[in-house]
Structure formats: structure tokens, C-alpha cells
Design a protein around this motif. Structure first.
Motif, PDB file in Angstrom:
ATOM      1  N   VAL A 149       6.547  -8.002  -4.346  1.00  0.00           N
ATOM      2  CA  VAL A 149       7.333  -8.547  -3.070  1.00  0.00           C
ATOM      3  C   VAL A 149       6.440  -9.489  -2.471  1.00  0.00           C
ATOM      4  O   VAL A 149       5.229  -9.118  -2.245  1.00  0.00           O
ATOM      5  N   THR A 150       6.985 -10.695  -2.220  1.00  0.00           N
ATOM      6  CA  THR A 150       5.999 -11.478  -1.104  1.00  0.00           C
ATOM      7  C   THR A 150       7.111 -12.128  -0.296  1.00  0.00           C
ATOM      8  O   THR A 150       8.289 -12.470  -0.481  1.00  0.00           O
ATOM      9  N   THR A 151       6.476 -12.830   0.988  1.00  0.00           N
ATOM     10  CA  THR A 151       7.173 -13.461   1.978  1.00  0.00           C
ATOM     11  C   THR A 151       6.816 -14.929   2.041  1.00  0.00           C
ATOM     12  O   THR A 151       5.402 -15.041   2.016  1.00  0.00           O
TER      13      THR A 151
ATOM     14  N   ASN B 279       8.360  -5.976   3.076  1.00  0.00           N
ATOM     15  CA  ASN B 279       7.233  -6.416   2.397  1.00  0.00           C
ATOM     16  C   ASN B 279       6.069  -5.400   2.570  1.00  0.00           C
ATOM     17  O   ASN B 279       5.099  -5.837   2.006  1.00  0.00           O
ATOM     18  N   PHE B 280       6.347  -4.219   2.922  1.00  0.00           N
ATOM     19  CA  PHE B 280       5.404  -3.316   3.219  1.00  0.00           C
ATOM     20  C   PHE B 280       4.010  -3.634   4.058  1.00  0.00           C
ATOM     21  O   PHE B 280       3.084  -3.059   3.956  1.00  0.00           O
ATOM     22  N   LEU B 281       4.334  -4.702   4.668  1.00  0.00           N
ATOM     23  CA  LEU B 281       3.295  -5.204   5.711  1.00  0.00           C
ATOM     24  C   LEU B 281       3.131  -4.117   7.068  1.00  0.00           C
ATOM     25  O   LEU B 281       2.228  -4.071   7.603  1.00  0.00           O
ATOM     26  N   GLU B 282       4.211  -3.405   7.313  1.00  0.00           N
ATOM     27  CA  GLU B 282       4.194  -2.169   8.189  1.00  0.00           C
ATOM     28  C   GLU B 282       5.278  -1.154   7.733  1.00  0.00           C
ATOM     29  O   GLU B 282       5.992  -1.316   6.906  1.00  0.00           O
ATOM     30  N   TYR B 283       5.239  -0.124   8.349  1.00  0.00           N
ATOM     31  CA  TYR B 283       6.123   0.844   8.103  1.00  0.00           C
ATOM     32  C   TYR B 283       7.123   1.504   9.085  1.00  0.00           C
ATOM     33  O   TYR B 283       6.589   1.196  10.144  1.00  0.00           O
TER      34      TYR B 283
ATOM     35  N   ARG C 232       3.593  -3.255  -4.609  1.00  0.00           N
ATOM     36  CA  ARG C 232       3.206  -3.866  -3.580  1.00  0.00           C
ATOM     37  C   ARG C 232       3.205  -5.363  -3.990  1.00  0.00           C
ATOM     38  O   ARG C 232       3.892  -6.403  -3.357  1.00  0.00           O
ATOM     39  N   ARG C 233       2.770  -5.677  -5.101  1.00  0.00           N
ATOM     40  CA  ARG C 233       2.663  -7.049  -5.541  1.00  0.00           C
ATOM     41  C   ARG C 233       3.876  -7.710  -6.203  1.00  0.00           C
ATOM     42  O   ARG C 233       3.947  -8.773  -6.654  1.00  0.00           O
TER      43      ARG C 233
ATOM     44  N   PHE D 128       7.048 -17.270   5.166  1.00  0.00           N
ATOM     45  CA  PHE D 128       6.919 -17.335   6.590  1.00  0.00           C
ATOM     46  C   PHE D 128       7.559 -18.491   7.147  1.00  0.00           C
ATOM     47  O   PHE D 128       7.543 -19.697   6.505  1.00  0.00           O
TER      48      PHE D 128
ATOM     49  N   LEU E 279      -0.411  -0.416  -5.624  1.00  0.00           N
ATOM     50  CA  LEU E 279      -0.653  -1.928  -5.631  1.00  0.00           C
ATOM     51  C   LEU E 279       0.369  -2.706  -6.447  1.00  0.00           C
ATOM     52  O   LEU E 279       0.857  -3.748  -6.076  1.00  0.00           O
TER      53      LEU E 279
END
Ligand SMILES: Nc1ncnc2c1ncn2[C@@H]1O[C@H](COP(=O)(O)OP(=O)(O)OP(=O)(O)O)[C@@H](O)[C@H]1O
Ligand SMILES: [Mg+2]
Lengths: 240, 235
Positions: free
Chosen positions: A80-82, A51-55, A77-78, A84, A74
Motif C-alpha cells: 500500500v502506498t500514498t 496506509n498503516f502510517l498510524e493506527y 505494508r509494502r 499526497f 513488512l
């Protein structure tokens, strides 16, 4: 099938401990990939990477051919979403939560889509309810509605039905299968439940201590596992 | 006792007959503290949000400085501003036209901004760091830019931020040390509620002093009532 993700030698290290260590992983566009494995195997960390929240600390992740790093544009990035395990809902109504992703994208006329998704999730009676007052299952359905309304190319699910009742579980599974089938959304589903993986996934990956020890088509995963640990896991013999 | 009662009655009379002097003082107090609060909000909310969300070296030091600022004695702030703005002061002797002169409304606003800003920063920081950190990740996962993430967090913390603003307003509208020092309590130009109460008491005009005191209390009550109403809505 084209691949949507391509991971090569990806490592993620927390405080000198390698929690994700993947030699190679390709995720196909439009598939449902389940990731199973014991607690602490690195499943959630892998989803945060996807999710590109960390690398990654080393190695290479490509998303649609683009190298994933802090400079990823961006609009990628947009896609992909999670959802939780514990839904983090915003203050305000169910409807305000569901419309949020569209707002972020500056879409003003998503009213119809929002209503459609809310109805599909069986939330129409709760449209104006305060999101923070919902039950666990209702809250998780709101989280799923909020994610699918932006029509992501990839939907990441991190144990989305843990601790839910059978009604909510089957509703969520049904919707996930449907958007995969109709919208061709790629799904990566992390689950503790091998039966859920079996019901949902085209392919299953077993993750142990950060490594993917087996990745095969669902049928083969259960019938012809290549790794002895897969058999143990599938039979519920693995202690975790 | 009799005197107190008389004072209250006279105070009410002045208030409701629209006594010009009294209302002018009320208006001036509101204007000075209102403007000071707006400036403090513009400076303090972004800075407080930054301190609450960002992780950087020296953050604890900055936080300690902010907490100290939250307890600054107004009279010391008044003294500092006085020394800065007086003709022989660091800024005063520059004689630049945009630097406020002592004993004017802008000088009082400067002093009140210095008092209120650390309060706004500190309370905003606290409110923002109480927002569930999972929410930031969730919002980012939904496609929020860094700015949108910050806005979402501020929106979640809005109640705490309103409380921050009200706390700031309460502290400056009721403080006397700084406005006395840099405003000078000049009738019709820098006389505000608190300095007027002091003056009228000293002069023996207890009626007027009590009337002004009631106004101040009433303002404080209205502000706090407003906050509790909002808090009720938030839950
Ligand atoms: N931010 C972090 N800092 C340090 N260690 C972390 C962090 N996040 C995760 N870890 C560690 O990394 C390892 C993998 O965690 P992760 O959450 O990815 O596992 P998981 O497979 O999702 O487990 P579970 O099934 O319990 O959710 C764990 O040992 C965890 O303690
Ligand atoms: Mg996990």
C-alpha cells in the motif's frame, strides 16, 4: 468481489477529539473508491490509517484479513502506498525518485519498469532533471510514477490533482484509471472535486465530521442519494 | 613588517622544499585530527540523527547538554582527560593496556574526540530536523523500514552533515589547549601544528612559526572551500 479492507467501529482521536469515527467500511479489491467531504472531515486521517502510517485508537481494521497494528508484517505494508497532495520528492533526479521504492525493496533490475513508467507520465525529457526544480504538475507526476512503479495492491491518493492544470489533471486521471483496469490496483481517491469523483470512481463515500454518511455506487450517489446531505454536497450547496 | 615578510617567505620555502620536520608535524596533526574526526562521526552522526528525529521525554535536556558540549573549552577537556589518564587518575591507575597513557597520540585523540563529538552531534541534529517531516511520512508510505527512513533523512541532510564534520575537523585541528595538556608537545611524537607554533614563537623561530601558521590557515581555507563547493552543488 472480495474485500481488501474491512473497518469495524474504527475511531481515531486527536487530543480528545474524534476525527475518524467509522462504524463499518468495506473496500472492495480492485475498485476505485472516492472519498469526498468538506475540509477537516477526516479524509486524510482515514488514508493514513489505510496506509498503516498510524493506527486506530479503537475498533478493528483488517487488510486482506490481517489485523492492522504496529506488528503488521513488512510485505503487507509494502503493498500500500500514498500519493499526497503536496509531493515530497527526494533530492536528486526524477529517475532517482522513481526508482526509490524499488531500491527500498532491494530490486536491482527495475530499469526497464522505471523507464516505462517515466515515459507513461510524459517525463522522459525530465528524466535527469533535479526533482526539486520541477513545476507542481511535473512533481506530482513524479510522485505518481514513484508510487505505481512498485505495483502496489492499493494506491491511496490524497487530493492528487488539487491546484493542477487541466493537462496534468487529465494525464493523472488517465494513468490512475489505467492501472486500476490493467493491474487491478485498488484505488482510494480523496478529492474535493465531486466531478472528479464522478469521472473516476465506481463508488463514492461522503465523509462528514469523521463519519461516513453515505456510501453508494457513483450513479446512485448522484441520482438517488439516501442522505439529504449527499444531495447538498453533490449539488455544491454544502458550505465548507 | 620586514620580519613578517621574511617569515612568510621562509615559511613558503620550508613548505615547498619538503622540510622534514615541518611535514612530520603536518602529517601528525592530520593523522590525530583525522582519526579523532572519524571516531566522532561514528559516534556523533547516529546520536545526532536520533536526537533530531526521535521524540522522547528528556530530549530537551539532552539537547541542552549537547549544546553545552559544543562550547566546551578545549583546555578544560584537556584538563579532564589529563586527570582521568594520569597515573593517579581514575582510569590511569587501573593500568589497563587499552587505556591510553598521557603524552601519547591516543591520549590526544581521546581529547579531540571529546571536543569534536558534541559538535558533530549538534550539527547533525540541526541538519536532520530541518528535513521536511512530510518526507519521512512519504518515504515510509513507499515501504521504507525505520532504518531506511533514517537513512533517507540522513541522505537528505547530507550537506548539513558534511558541514558538521568539517566544523568538527576545523575545531580540533586548530585547538591548542587540549593537545598541549595531554600530548605535552614532545618533539617527533606528540608535537602538532598548534603546539609547534606556540613553541617556535616562544623560542624566537618566527619563520618556522609563521610557516606553520600558514599551513594551518591553508588547511582551514581548503576545508572551507571544499564545503562551499559542495553547497553550491546541493542547490
Ligand atoms: N496530527 C494531528 N494532530 C491533531 N489534530 C489533527 C492531526 N491531524 C489532523 N488533525 C485534525 O483532524 C481533523 C481531520 O483532519 P484531516 O486532515 O483528516 O481532514 P481532511 O478531511 O483531510 O481535510 P482537508 O480536506 O482539509 O484535507 C482536522 O480537524 C485536523 O485539524
Ligand atoms: Mg486532507
Amino acid at each position: 468481489m472480495a474485500k481488501i479492507y474491512d473497518l469495524q467501529n474504527v475511531k481515531r482521536v486527536y487530543e480528545s477529539r474524534t476525527v475518524v469515527d467509522i462504524d463499518t467500511l468495506e473496500i472492495e479489491d480492485g475498485e476505485i473508491l472516492a472519498i469526498v467531504g468538506p475540509s477537516g472531515a477526516g479524509k486524510s486521517t482515514l488514508l493514513r490509517l489505510l496506509n498503516f502510517l498510524e493506527y486506530a485508537d479503537s475498533g478493528l481494521i483488517r487488510y486482506k484479513g490481517q489485523e492492522v497494528n504496529a506488528q503488521l508484517p513488512l510485505d503487507f505494508r509494502r503493498q500500500v502506498t500514498t500519493v499526497f497532495q503536496r509531493p515530497a520528492l527526494l533530492q536528486g533526479s526524477v529517475e532517482e525518485n522513481v526508482v526509490y521504492g524499488l531500491r527500498l525493496r532491494g530490486k536491482k533490475n527495475g530499469k526497464g519498469e522505471v523507464l516505462e513508467v517515466i515515459t507513461r507520465m510524459g517525463l522522459e525529457k525530465l528524466r535527469r532533471a533535479r526533482a526539486r526544480t520541477l513545476s507542481g504538475g511535473e512533481a506530482q507526476r513524479v510522485a505518481l510514477a514513484r508510487a505505481v512503479v512498485v505495483r502496489p495492491a492499493v494506491l491511496l491518493l490524497d487530493e492528487p490533482t488539487a491546484n493542477l492544470d487541466p493537462y496534468n489533471i487529465s494525464l493523472i486521471e488517465e494513468v490512475v484509471r489505467e492501472i486500476n483496469r490493467v493491474q487491478k490496483t485498488t484505488i482510494v481517491l480523496v478529492t474535493h472535486n465531486v466531478f472528479q469523483a464522478k469521472r473516476m470512481a465506481h463508488r463514492i463515500a461522503l465523509m462528514l465530521s469523521g463519519k461516513i454518511v453515505e456510501l453508494s455506487r457513483t450513479q446512485d450517489f448522484f441520482d438517488h442519494p439516501r442522505d439529504p446531505r449527499t444531495r447538498a454536497f453533490a449539488n455544491g450547496e454544502m458550505i465548507y | 613588517m620586514q620580519q613578517l615578510l621574511d617569515g612568510i617567505l621562509e615559511g613558503l620555502r620550508l613548505l615547498f622544499t619538503g622540510d622534514a620536520v615541518l611535514w612530520e608535524i603536518i602529517y601528525l596533526s592530520g593523522r590525530i585530527s583525522g582519526i579523532a574526526l572519524v571516531i566522532s562521526a561514528v559516534l556523533g552522526i547516529p546520536f545526532g540523527a536520533f536526537l533530531g528525529l526521535a521524540r522522547f521525554r528528556g530530549r530537551r535536556l539532552v539537547q541542552a547538554i549537547v549544546y553545552t558540549g559544543m562550547g566546551l573549552p578545549p583546555v578544560v577537556v584537556g584538563l579532564a582527560v589529563y586527570l582521568l589518564l594520569s597515573r593517579s587518575g581514575i582510569l590511569g591507575h587501573l593500568n589497563w593496556s587499552w587505556i591510553p597513557q598521557l603524552f601519547t597520540v591516543p591520549a590526544m585523540i581521546v581529547a579531540q574526540v571529546i571536543i569534536a563529538t558534541p559538535l558533530v552531534v549538534g550539527y547533525t541534529m540541526a541538519a536532520v530536523s530541518e528535513v521536511n517531516p512530510d518526507l519521512r511520512i512519504q518515504v515510509r508510505s513507499l515501504g521504507a523500514t525505520p532504518l531506511q527512513i533514517t537513512l533517507a533523512v540522513l541522505c537528505e541532510a547530507r550537506l548539513g552533515i558534511i558541514v558538521a564534520l568539517v566544523g568538527g575537523l576545523g575545531s580540533i585541528i586548530s585547538e591548542v589547549g587540549a593537545v598541549m595538556m595531554v600530548g605535552g608537545n614532545i618533539e617527533g611524537s606528540t608535537r602538532v601544528l598548534t603546539t609547534a607554533i606556540m613553541l617556535e614563537t616562544r623560542r624566537g623561530n618566527l619563520d618556522l612559526a609563521i610557516g606553520l601558521g600558514m599551513v594551518l590557515l591553508l588547511l582551514a581555507f581548503l576545508i572551507n572551500f571544499g564545503v562551499t563547493q559542495l553547497q553550491g552543488k546541493g542547490n
